[in-house]
Motif scaffolding. Structure first.
Motif, PDB file in Angstrom:
ATOM      1  N   ALA A  30      -1.557   2.198   6.549  1.00 51.01           N
ATOM      2  CA  ALA A  30      -1.948   3.588   6.303  1.00 51.01           C
ATOM      3  C   ALA A  30      -3.382   3.804   6.763  1.00 51.01           C
ATOM      4  O   ALA A  30      -4.271   2.990   6.483  1.00 51.01           O
ATOM      5  CB  ALA A  30      -1.813   3.908   4.823  1.00 51.01           C
ATOM      6  N   GLU A  31      -3.593   4.890   7.471  1.00 49.20           N
ATOM      7  CA  GLU A  31      -4.930   5.241   7.933  1.00 49.20           C
ATOM      8  C   GLU A  31      -5.522   6.323   7.045  1.00 49.20           C
ATOM      9  O   GLU A  31      -4.836   6.909   6.209  1.00 49.20           O
ATOM     10  CB  GLU A  31      -4.859   5.713   9.387  1.00 49.20           C
ATOM     11  N   ASN A  32      -6.786   6.584   7.237  1.00 50.22           N
ATOM     12  CA  ASN A  32      -7.465   7.596   6.431  1.00 50.22           C
ATOM     13  C   ASN A  32      -6.782   8.950   6.592  1.00 50.22           C
ATOM     14  O   ASN A  32      -6.580   9.431   7.706  1.00 50.22           O
ATOM     15  CB  ASN A  32      -8.932   7.693   6.865  1.00 50.22           C
ATOM     16  N   ASN A  59       9.072   0.624  -0.473  1.00 50.17           N
ATOM     17  CA  ASN A  59       7.715   0.295  -0.917  1.00 50.17           C
ATOM     18  C   ASN A  59       7.540   0.398  -2.431  1.00 50.17           C
ATOM     19  O   ASN A  59       6.409   0.268  -2.923  1.00 50.17           O
ATOM     20  CB  ASN A  59       6.710   1.203  -0.196  1.00 50.17           C
ATOM     21  N   ASN A  60       8.659   0.631  -3.143  1.00 49.00           N
ATOM     22  CA  ASN A  60       8.641   0.697  -4.610  1.00 49.00           C
ATOM     23  C   ASN A  60       7.578   1.678  -5.110  1.00 49.00           C
ATOM     24  O   ASN A  60       6.758   1.376  -5.971  1.00 49.00           O
ATOM     25  CB  ASN A  60       8.392  -0.699  -5.201  1.00 49.00           C
ATOM     26  N   LEU A  61       7.602   2.871  -4.529  1.00 46.02           N
ATOM     27  CA  LEU A  61       6.610   3.886  -4.855  1.00 46.02           C
ATOM     28  C   LEU A  61       7.203   4.962  -5.751  1.00 46.02           C
ATOM     29  O   LEU A  61       8.377   5.308  -5.612  1.00 46.02           O
ATOM     30  CB  LEU A  61       6.078   4.546  -3.575  1.00 46.02           C
ATOM     31  N   GLY A  62       6.368   5.488  -6.635  1.00 46.27           N
ATOM     32  CA  GLY A  62       6.771   6.623  -7.442  1.00 46.27           C
ATOM     33  C   GLY A  62       6.686   7.903  -6.638  1.00 46.27           C
ATOM     34  O   GLY A  62       6.100   7.949  -5.542  1.00 46.27           O
ATOM     35  N   LYS A  63       7.257   8.965  -7.188  1.00 44.60           N
ATOM     36  CA  LYS A  63       7.356  10.230  -6.468  1.00 44.60           C
ATOM     37  C   LYS A  63       6.004  10.775  -6.046  1.00 44.60           C
ATOM     38  O   LYS A  63       5.859  11.350  -4.956  1.00 44.60           O
ATOM     39  CB  LYS A  63       8.081  11.255  -7.344  1.00 44.60           C
ATOM     40  N   ARG A  71      -3.597  -0.537   3.571  1.00 41.86           N
ATOM     41  CA  ARG A  71      -2.425  -1.260   3.077  1.00 41.86           C
ATOM     42  C   ARG A  71      -1.250  -1.031   4.024  1.00 41.86           C
ATOM     43  O   ARG A  71      -1.058   0.065   4.545  1.00 41.86           O
ATOM     44  CB  ARG A  71      -2.056  -0.783   1.675  1.00 41.86           C
ATOM     45  N   LYS A  72      -0.460  -2.083   4.228  1.00 40.55           N
ATOM     46  CA  LYS A  72       0.696  -1.960   5.102  1.00 40.55           C
ATOM     47  C   LYS A  72       1.926  -1.564   4.304  1.00 40.55           C
ATOM     48  O   LYS A  72       2.175  -2.101   3.222  1.00 40.55           O
ATOM     49  CB  LYS A  72       0.955  -3.270   5.848  1.00 40.55           C
TER      50      LYS A  72
END
Length: 418
Positions: A30-32, A59-63, A71-72
């Motif tokens: 992720a870039e800025n 990526n086991n991310l919340g909404k 971070r990749k």
């Protein structure tokens, strides 16, 4: 584990594609300023909702999760090893249209600089998750294009999207396919499949505006100069390819042997276009007379051969104030019922697409007769099309993005065959 739970887990992992043991998901940092939607949009994945859902799952991310710079993250692109034979055997799916869509996607990623090399060079084949597990977004009939600058992976319309088609393997082609070559389309697109002969009795004269010593209208305040003639020519080639795939006789009036169909955003301005093999004159009137004479000569030739259906399509890019939005608009000859009919058919096609994909925005393209030299002096019926306002930042995206240029060609094609 209960039998019901086992069935649920098997169904879940089958849905998200984990069962593809010979493929891995691609990772990007992720870039800025990156968010979920912006990072997926960069890879032309945002138009299929299942890609967005898959990103969160992988990526086991919340909404409401925010991406961390540096971070990749896994993105919904499956990476297969390319076996140097063909795409179908590489991914284990004998689906021709799917393979063509995947090939086009990889070529677009390479052209846009997101792939450092082609899949044939590094033997890494990128396959969008949605093309395998969401009903096939890289297959036919994906029409999510908006023509206001939202890039998409594909804009296929019934086998008319340019793609460098895979040659069928000798042991896997049960039906004979009719492949042809047109060098003007450029190396990446010169091979095309003639899928039917539905337009075999029709002659189309495709003429892009300006060229040679006259680039047409320009945007000189853009990051790179935009020249009208280059973008009109690219859409002209894409439209010609669509027509040829259905057996039409197509005469490309303005030609550039060095510029085929190009997928870059910024198309290099040059002056080497020709008409009937000849240089384009410096004088504007002489240039117009040259192309009109060529069209009318060809018209007589085909008329003597018995062809009765002739159409001229003139493609241009308009120039207005920077703040002025210009939807695609049309001119025709005031005394040509056929020209008027064609203009209205294409106009209605654009209107229906905007109603479908731009609900609430409204399509404001116009039709009117106008006494332009080309309109007044070509013998076959003519539709004169202005594609965008080259000065307006939003209109620029309609011609800058290769998927938008293809959408323009596709929609004009659909209007012509109505």
């Amino acid at each position: 584990m209960t039998r019901l739970a086992y069935i649920f887990l098997f169904s879940f992992f089958s849905t998200i594609g984990i069962i593809a043991s010979d493929a891995t998901y691609y990772k990007v940092a992720a870039e800025n300023g990156d968010g979920v939607y912006s990072i997926l949009r960069k890879y032309n994945l945002v138009d299929e909702y299942c890609n967005i859902k898959q990103f969160y799952k992988l990526n086991n991310l919340g909404k409401d999760a925010k991406l961390q710079v540096g971070r990749k993250y896994f993105i919904p692109i499956l990476v297969y090893s390319y076996n140097a034979v063909n795409i179908r055997t590489s991914i284990g799916k004998d689906d021709w249209d799917l393979a063509v869509g995947i090939q086009k996607y990889n070529e677009m990623m390479h052209a846009n600089g997101l792939r450092k090399s082609s899949y044939k060079e590094d033997k890494q084949l990128w396959v969008p998750f949605s093309s395998l597990y969401c009903g096939g977004s890289t297959k036919q009939n994906n029409e999510h294009q908006t023509l206001v600058g939202v890039p998409v992976a594909n804009n296929n319309i019934n086998k008319v999207t340019p793609a460098k088609v895979e040659a069928p393997s000798s042991n896997n082609s049960s039906t004979k396919r009719n492949f042809k070559v047109e060098q003007l389309f450029g190396k990446a697109y010169e091979q095309y499949e003639e899928v039917d002969q539905s337009l075999k009795d029709k002659v189309f004269y495709i003429v892009s505006g300006h060229g040679g010593p006259d680039p047409g209208t320009m945007c000189t305040t853009c990051p790179q100069d935009l020249c009208e003639d280059e973008y009109a020519y690219d859409v002209a080639l894409r439209l010609a390819r669509n027509l040829k795939q259905h057996g039409a006789v197509v005469e490309i009036i303005i030609q550039d042997e060095n510029d085929g169909i190009r997928d870059a955003q910024y198309l290099k301005c040059d002056k080497d276009e020709r008409c009937n093999g000849r240089k384009l004159p410096l004088n504007q009137r002489a240039r117009l007379e040259q192309r009109v004479s060529h069209i009318n000569t060809l018209y007589l030739k085909y008329k003597k051969k018995g062809y009765k259906d002739h159409t001229v399509i003139a493609l241009h890019v308009d120039s207005a104030g920077k703040s002025a939005r210009k939807d695609v608009f049309f001119y025709h000859h005031k005394n040509s019922p056929r020209g008027k009919e064609l203009a209205h058919n294409i106009h209605k096609t654009f209107q229906s697409k905007y109603d479908k994909f731009q609900k609430g925005r409204g399509y404001k393209g116009t039709i009117r007769h106008r006494g332009l030299y080309m309109v007044n002096n070509t013998n076959p019926p003519i539709v004169y099309i202005e594609l965008a306002n080259i000065q307006n930042p939003l209109d620029q995206k309609r011609i800058l993005l290769n998927s938008n240029r293809q959408a323009l060609a596709n929609w004009i094609f659909q209007g012509l065959i109505k």
